[in-house]
Motif scaffolding. Structure first.
Motif, mmCIF file in Angstrom:
data_model
loop_
_atom_site.group_PDB
_atom_site.id
_atom_site.type_symbol
_atom_site.label_atom_id
_atom_site.label_comp_id
_atom_site.label_asym_id
_atom_site.label_seq_id
_atom_site.Cartn_x
_atom_site.Cartn_y
_atom_site.Cartn_z
ATOM 1 N N VAL A 135 20.328 -12.420 -18.582
ATOM 2 C CA VAL A 135 20.952 -13.737 -18.419
ATOM 3 C C VAL A 135 22.472 -13.630 -18.548
ATOM 4 O O VAL A 135 23.227 -14.210 -17.753
ATOM 5 N N ALA A 136 22.925 -12.891 -19.550
ATOM 6 C CA ALA A 136 24.366 -12.752 -19.766
ATOM 7 C C ALA A 136 25.038 -12.041 -18.601
ATOM 8 O O ALA A 136 26.146 -12.404 -18.187
ATOM 9 N N SER A 137 24.374 -11.030 -18.029
ATOM 10 C CA SER A 137 24.981 -10.277 -16.925
ATOM 11 C C SER A 137 25.124 -11.137 -15.681
ATOM 12 O O SER A 137 26.130 -11.074 -14.975
ATOM 13 N N ILE A 138 24.119 -11.960 -15.405
ATOM 14 C CA ILE A 138 24.175 -12.832 -14.236
ATOM 15 C C ILE A 138 25.290 -13.858 -14.381
ATOM 16 O O ILE A 138 26.046 -14.131 -13.438
ATOM 17 N N ASN A 139 25.420 -14.427 -15.560
ATOM 18 C CA ASN A 139 26.455 -15.430 -15.798
ATOM 19 C C ASN A 139 27.855 -14.849 -15.583
ATOM 20 O O ASN A 139 28.714 -15.481 -14.972
ATOM 21 N N LEU A 140 28.067 -13.636 -16.069
ATOM 22 C CA LEU A 140 29.391 -13.018 -15.930
ATOM 23 C C LEU A 140 29.682 -12.589 -14.502
ATOM 24 O O LEU A 140 30.843 -12.489 -14.107
ATOM 25 N N ALA A 141 28.636 -12.317 -13.731
ATOM 26 C CA ALA A 141 28.843 -11.857 -12.354
ATOM 27 C C ALA A 141 29.180 -12.994 -11.398
ATOM 28 O O ALA A 141 29.673 -12.756 -10.301
ATOM 29 N N LEU A 142 28.925 -14.224 -11.825
ATOM 30 C CA LEU A 142 29.228 -15.371 -10.964
ATOM 31 C C LEU A 142 30.728 -15.447 -10.690
ATOM 32 O O LEU A 142 31.534 -15.101 -11.560
#
Length: 276
Positions: free
Chosen positions: A127-134
């Motif tokens: 979840v954290a990785s997806i949020n930062l990749a946005l």
């Protein structure tokens, strides 16, 4: 021959842990993550190599990773502090809650179990990785909350979950601080101190949880394997300042993407292990 392994195999393993420690140190300084995001997956492979029982393998991995974060976070935080990047207002409001919940997380680890810890690591990191990749990180506020109660409420899950994942506070706190409009370089620097506030109490909890448990490898103190931890942090403390230097030379967007990639790789690996 030691415990069924030749000297050459053990030397190769030691070299591998030294390299892992060096990479973890760079990432600790670069991303404020304490290095656990790299150390945990590598130690899982080591546990499999030594055929450590699955019921305690992840507990040992997480406990040992947390032990390496203590000296690594100190080295990283000192390097960031020299650049004046640490936000001490955030520290004063968040650290007490992080410390308490990290202790509770370490104690609770025994009840949650090895597979549960693996699943938590993978799900939260994904979840954290997806949020930062946005392209644009979700913004919840134009500034961090000022009241101690609100600050503590934000810090509680960071301390508890980070302790269970065997990582420094950066994995969760950097995305949270980014959503509160804290500049990413300042968030990374501040997170390096969170790593220390998480690791010290969490290690105490993992030591307590592992006392007397059967099947632990030689050199284990509770759920912390001291030889592996010593090899890892012998390098990470040396390389963390270089990571901090690189962080302050990078553009914020690139720094977030680098963080996202490492989180995503680790998350997929952990979820695959937990669900198969």
């Amino acid at each position: 021959m030691i415990a069924g392994f030749s000297i050459s195999v053990l030397l190769g393993l030691t070299l591998g842990l030294l390299v892992t420690g060096a990479i973890a140190g760079v990432l600790a300084g670069l991303l404020g993550v304490g290095g656990g995001i790299v150390i945990v997956p590598v130690l899982i492979v080591v546990a499999e190599l030594f055929e450590i029982d699955d019921s305690i393998a992840m507990l040992l991995v997480v406990g040992t990773s947390l032990a390496t974060i203590i000296p690594t976070s100190i080295s990283s935080a000192r390097a960031h502090n020299k650049r004046g990047a640490i936000d001490f207002d955030i520290l004063r409001g968040w650290v007490p809650a992080i410390f308490l919940c990290a202790l509770l997380g370490g104690i609770a680890s025994k009840s949650i179990g090895s597979n549960g810890l693996t699943l938590i690591f993978g799900a939260v990191a994904l979840v954290a990785s997806i949020n930062l990749a946005l392209p644009k990180t979700m913004t919840l506020s134009q500034a961090p909350p000022e009241g101690r109660i609100k600050q503590g409420a934000l810090a509680l899950p960071i301390g508890f979950t980070s302790a269970l994942m065997g990582i420094g506070g950066g994995t969760l706190s950097v995305p949270v601080m980014s959503m509160l409009s804290v500049p990413v370089h300042r968030a990374v620097a501040t997170a390096s101190v969170f790593g220390l506030a998480i690791a010290v109490p969490a290690v105490c909890g993992f030591v307590w949880a592992g006392i007397g448990v059967e099947g632990r490898p030689p050199g284990s103190f509770g759920f912390v394997n001291l030889p592996a931890a010593a090899v890892l942090f012998s390098m990470s403390v040396l390389t963390a300042p270089y990571g901090a230097k690189i962080a302050h030379l990078m553009e914020p967007r690139k720094l977030k993407l680098a963080f996202s990639v490492f989180l995503f790789i680790s998350a997929v690996r952990m979820l695959w292990k937990a669900l198969t």
